[in-house]
Design an enzyme around this catalytic site. Sequence first.
Site, PDB file in Angstrom:
ATOM      1  N   SER A 107       0.845  -1.198   0.000  1.00  0.00           N
ATOM      2  CA  SER A 107       0.000   0.000   0.000  1.00  0.00           C
ATOM      3  C   SER A 107       0.887   1.257   0.000  1.00  0.00           C
ATOM      4  CB  SER A 107      -0.957  -0.055   1.189  1.00  0.00           C
ATOM      5  OG  SER A 107      -2.025   0.850   1.014  1.00  0.00           O
ATOM      6  N   ASP A 247      -9.326  -6.100  -4.104  1.00  0.00           N
ATOM      7  CA  ASP A 247      -8.373  -5.185  -3.475  1.00  0.00           C
ATOM      8  C   ASP A 247      -8.726  -3.725  -3.749  1.00  0.00           C
ATOM      9  OD1 ASP A 247      -5.966  -4.196  -2.406  1.00  0.00           O
ATOM     10  OD2 ASP A 247      -4.744  -5.684  -3.450  1.00  0.00           O
ATOM     11  N   HIS A 274      -7.002  -6.324   0.497  1.00  0.00           N
ATOM     12  CA  HIS A 274      -5.797  -5.504   0.491  1.00  0.00           C
ATOM     13  C   HIS A 274      -4.581  -6.203   1.105  1.00  0.00           C
ATOM     14  CE1 HIS A 274      -4.120  -1.669  -0.444  1.00  0.00           C
ATOM     15  NE2 HIS A 274      -3.981  -1.230   0.790  1.00  0.00           N
TER      16      HIS A 274
END
Length: 296
Positions: A107, A247, A274
């Site tokens: 991320s 995601d 995610h």
Amino acid sequence: MTKVQEGYMPLGEYKTYYRIVGEKSDKAPLLLLHGGPGSTHNYFEVLDDLAEKDHRQLVMYDQIGCGKSSMPDDKADELYNAPTWVKELKALREYLHLDQVHLLGQSWGGMLEIIYLCDEQPQGIKSGILASTLPASWMWDKELHRMIKFMDPADQKAIAEAEAKDEFTSPEYQRANAKFMEMHCNAAPSPDDPEPLRRKKNAGSVAYITGWGPNEYNPEGNLKDYDYMDQLKDINVPVLITSGTDDLCTPYTAKSMYDRIPNAKWHLFEYCRHMSFVERHDDYEKLLIDWLNAND
């Protein structure tokens, strides 16, 4: 039992917490960059067993502004930004003598990895893993708003009204946002989740708001102009991109990176949000082990 070493690195007048898992070996360590900004290293602890499986050290840390590291929230505008976090990453490599490493950024950590690889062209990077990340803030904004359109009309309305007013505190918005995050982001740990996800963490909410914004789909912080689409071609190390079908990093986002990074491979995990390395733990670790050993 796997050896774990903890410590603190001085960073000017502040300190950065780090955690090293496993014994030194002839294999390059895997250095993990967590998300947020303002999350913590905690969720990476689900990968601790990789140190034994692959006889390789893992190094994880809490970026300044969260976790066990310094949280100078009174200097947020000055410190909670990409230059500080890149400086911290460079300092940690030097402090721990991580001359040869693999990088895994998830991320925001993947954004940090992209910035580092493109702007610094660092030496000693064996490979990079970009986990559920993004090449440009505008793309995250666009793709997440597209996904919001699949939500219940009442939830869409609550989010739209909050955005129009720039006020994200109403109960309706809070419920809609929580639902969105649960759908795509493993946001609300369940009793069945691994302990590192259930453990209470010292999250850096100020770092998140300062760096990113009030939520995932409104990048209004100092990273709002982050856009490395044109620079991806300059990444000169092998890169593994991982993402999930459900995601926040949509297939379009992942493919945008895959198409532009010269020596890239992309693995899409079905039915994952995610954190593919949590939801498909064993499969993810097998993929990682194969990748790391192929690129040592």
